[in-house]
Design an enzyme around this catalytic site. Structure first.
Site, PDB file in Angstrom:
ATOM      1  N   LYS A 249       2.805 -10.351  -4.426  1.00 16.87           N
ATOM      2  CA  LYS A 249       3.798  -9.154  -3.836  1.00 16.87           C
ATOM      3  C   LYS A 249       5.267  -9.732  -3.890  1.00 16.87           C
ATOM      4  O   LYS A 249       6.114  -9.045  -4.062  1.00 16.87           O
ATOM      5  CB  LYS A 249       3.265  -8.573  -2.569  1.00 16.87           C
TER       6      LYS A 249
ATOM      7  N   ASP B 283      -2.155 -13.640  -2.359  1.00 16.30           N
ATOM      8  CA  ASP B 283      -2.125 -12.175  -2.446  1.00 16.30           C
ATOM      9  C   ASP B 283      -0.702 -11.727  -1.948  1.00 16.30           C
ATOM     10  O   ASP B 283       0.051 -11.193  -2.746  1.00 16.30           O
ATOM     11  CB  ASP B 283      -3.323 -11.310  -1.664  1.00 16.30           C
TER      12      ASP B 283
ATOM     13  N   GLY C 234     -14.724  -6.040   8.149  1.00 13.66           N
ATOM     14  CA  GLY C 234     -14.377  -5.313   6.819  1.00 13.66           C
ATOM     15  C   GLY C 234     -12.791  -5.463   6.618  1.00 13.66           C
ATOM     16  O   GLY C 234     -12.230  -5.184   5.632  1.00 13.66           O
TER      17      GLY C 234
ATOM     18  N   GLY D 253       0.908  -1.111  -0.175  1.00 11.42           N
ATOM     19  CA  GLY D 253       0.002  -0.039   0.013  1.00 11.42           C
ATOM     20  C   GLY D 253       0.814   1.259   0.194  1.00 11.42           C
ATOM     21  O   GLY D 253       1.501   1.397  -0.941  1.00 11.42           O
TER      22      GLY D 253
END
Lengths: 446, 446
Positions: free
Chosen positions: B210, B206, B192, B139
């Site tokens: 990366k 995922d 969430g 991020g």
């Protein structure tokens, strides 16, 4: 090599001491890896040092060695000058001469940039050359690049850094071993973590040089070392490290810079270096020994932190050589379209003032020795309430058998420094308060 | 504004979901700060999204909204295309079309780059355009920039990253609350922190995307997602988290990539994602909740670590917008002299192989249920000795009253995975061993 799209970049190295020697070795040892990255060779072709014999022992036949740094700076065969002499005397003259001669400059000299950066960067912009200085803050940690480029989308809100390894080593040892400052300093000197004259480190001056540079990069303001508040760790007592621990905090020498453009009080930039309580559960509170870490908060990215070695020959060389590679890449770019020296375009540097300490907002740890009498707490509480300072936590040691004195430790909520100073003056005037008030600032870093 | 030395850069945004919306807002909110840094305006002038109504609600009259991404890609009025659609179908087509149309591309799409990066970067090099992807890993943490530029002087030795927030949140909760995986996953979905279909996260895919990108950047090898070993956390038991804690370790889902060019065994690159014990005192072991951190070791800089939010609208937008600023600066540079996509010049990409898991070297945590009989330990010790595996620590739970079974937990020193697999097969064949052997890898990260 097939990867070389451009001719070699020729570098003149001024000063081959610890960091200079590391730079020479890293660039040589990793020359293939570096050429694979940069697409061209980067070669130190000339080395200047007053101790020519020492320089020759390191360099051997890999570069020309001379004792005249000015000659290297003036030589048309040099593209980039690396200044690793240190200090603000001859280094300033050589850096300005290099810029005037149209050379790009790489330096690790935080004192030079904190005190003369505005003049140096203005000269560099006029001549269309780069002055790169990743090694000036936090050694090998690429924090300058993170602030100037990696976080460039953000409005930076706050920075807190452990950016002096010597003091962090001393504070870690004081806490771990319960020793006094003087004993740990002597040990640090023996181990090479502290200089023979440790003043610049322990009094916070080195951290303040670096904080001054970080503030300029974060907020787009000129470097203003004279406005940085500096308080070192030489008067810090083990007692306070222990009390802080009981309250869930650790004490670190933090370099703090923060934008304040909301709330009451004047707007501007806080810029300060001082011992600081931080919650023990924060990652940065667990940065131990001589390691460095810089915590940066931006409006989009939130909290980030950068950790690594802040000093030493090769960690610092890592940053110097990264700058050399950056500059080699920039050689073919439009000078008007480079990353600006202080992160913001020179024409849009802000005049947001650095706030005087009286206007700084932070929380406080206060410790005082008091007579074990009724009414002491009531007096303290009244003085703080009068000053609009609210108490977050209070620790009162039970007096031992036969003792008629005890310690009170208070944590306040965030307030203005002016208010705390006024309250401390009133507290110290109380007949039941038997000592000066020990005052250490506290940051939640949340 | 006086700081604008060049005309505005016009950006076409493909996909205005969570990250797209964040990118639009950050670029708009901080447009003055960004212009002060970049020296020119960077404007999203066109937004394409299949849900045009949704896009219009966000964009209002600040950009043209259309449903045809291909039209944005083809429009000569667009300088940079930002791909935030995700996936490897239409996103691949659009990215390649943008490159063919001579546009620079910014993307946050790790799956796309891990699986099709070689093709994409080759096309970009042919057309002389940049593909920037800081947002694809961790991020808002500028880890791509740190590897490609900040640490460019180093021979990178090793990387270990917590680069999936969902799994780190789940593991933190399992440890804190002593809950089972399924219970925490349900909670994470409610909050969430986990998707309705969490497979890509919890099975490590995922993180493997990366890790594949990080390995290419660190070692100058092509992206090779199919060679990445992937093991998720869905079968991890609370028991093992507790035993690890007793031994002074925490369990994290780590993405590990490491250069091995010394010692016995074949040389090459380790590339693997799996639950890993790490000493609790390491800084990275204390990265909790949904936070990310990447630990990088270079030969000159030593250990460094980069910490921050690895996901979310604005942290990811922070990286996307930083890339836009970088690309805007590079527009005037010689295309041959830019930072290479995968950190090394395309012509000097290495063919150092990615090692199969059998050849990986690491330490191990082994747990098994055994009959409480004499001789069990002797059998285990003999099997491990036969495999040249040495034992670092051993924990044997006292059987409860009336129990005739107990657990043995072993930590091994570093060895080859092949040897451990062979030893495990032999251990599981022992009549006194009553369960499958639970095997979790262990890294000291020293």
């Amino acid at each position: 090599m097939g990867v070389e799209k451009f001719g070699p970049v020729r570098v003149g190295l001024l000063g081959i001491g610890t960091v200079g020697g590391g730079t020479f070795e890293v660039l040589w040892r990793n020359r293939q890896e570096i050429t694979r990255r940069a697409g061209r060779r980067i070669e130190i072709t000339q080395v200047a040092d007053r101790d020519v014999d020492h320089a020759r022992r390191i360099v051997a036949d890999r570069a020309r060695v001379l004792d005249d740094a000015a000659a290297v700076v003036a030589d048309p065969a040099i593209d980039i000058v690396v200044e690793l002499i240190g200090g603000t005397g001859v280094a300033l003259k050589l850096v300005l001469a290099a810029i005037e001669a149209g050379k790009h400059v790489v330096t690790a000299n935080k004192a030079l940039l904190a005190m003369h950066g505005n003049e140096i960067f203005a000269a560099a912009s006029r001549r269309g050359v780069m002055v790169a200085f990743e090694a000036a803050v936090a050694g090998g940690i690429p924090i300058i690049k993170a602030l100037r480029e990696g976080l460039s989308a953000n409005r930076i809100e706050s920075i807190a850094g452990i950016i002096n390894g010597t003091t962090n080593f001393i504070l870690s040892e004081m806490r771990d071993k319960g020793l006094a400052f003087d004993a740990v300093l002597a040990e640090a000197q023996r181990l090479g973590y502290a200089e023979a004259d440790p003043t610049f480190d322990i009094e916070g001056v080195d951290a303040a040089h670096k904080a001054t540079i970080l503030a300029a990069l974060a907020f787009g303001i000129p470097v203003q070392f004279d406005k940085c508040y500096v308080e070192g760790i030489s008067t810090l007592q083990s007692t306070d490290i222990k009390f802080a621990e009981q309250l869930g905090y650790r004490i670190k020498l933090l370099a703090i810079t923060r934008r304040r453009e909301r709330g009451e009080g004047p707007h501007g930039i806080e810029l300060r270096v001082h011992p600081t309580l931080i919650p023990a559960r924060r990652l940065i509170a667990n940065v131990e020994g001589a390691m460095n870490a810089v915590w940066v908060k931006g409006d989009a990215v939130g909290e980030t932190m950068y950790y690594g070695k802040g000093a030493g020959a090769e960690p610092t060389a890592s940053a110097v050589v990264a700058d050399l590679i950056d500059v080699a890449r920039v050689l073919t770019a439009d000078p008007e379209n480079r990353v600006p020296h202080l992160a913001f375009q020179a024409e849009s540097i802000s005049d947001l003032p650095i706030l005087p300490m009286d206007d700084v907002e932070t929380a406080y740890y206060l410790r005082m020795r008091v007579a074990d009498e009724p009414g002491v707490l009531a007096d303290l509480a009244r003085i703080l309430a009068d000053g609009e300072i609210s108490i977050d936590a209070l620790l009162q040691r039970e007096p031992g058998a036969g003792e008629d004195q005890t310690d009170i430790v208070l944590l306040t909520h965030v307030t203005f420094e002016r208010r705390v100073n006024q309250a401390i003056a009133r507290i110290e005037a109380l007949p039941t308060v038997l000592s000066k008030v020990v005052r250490i600032r506290l940051e939640e870093l949340a």
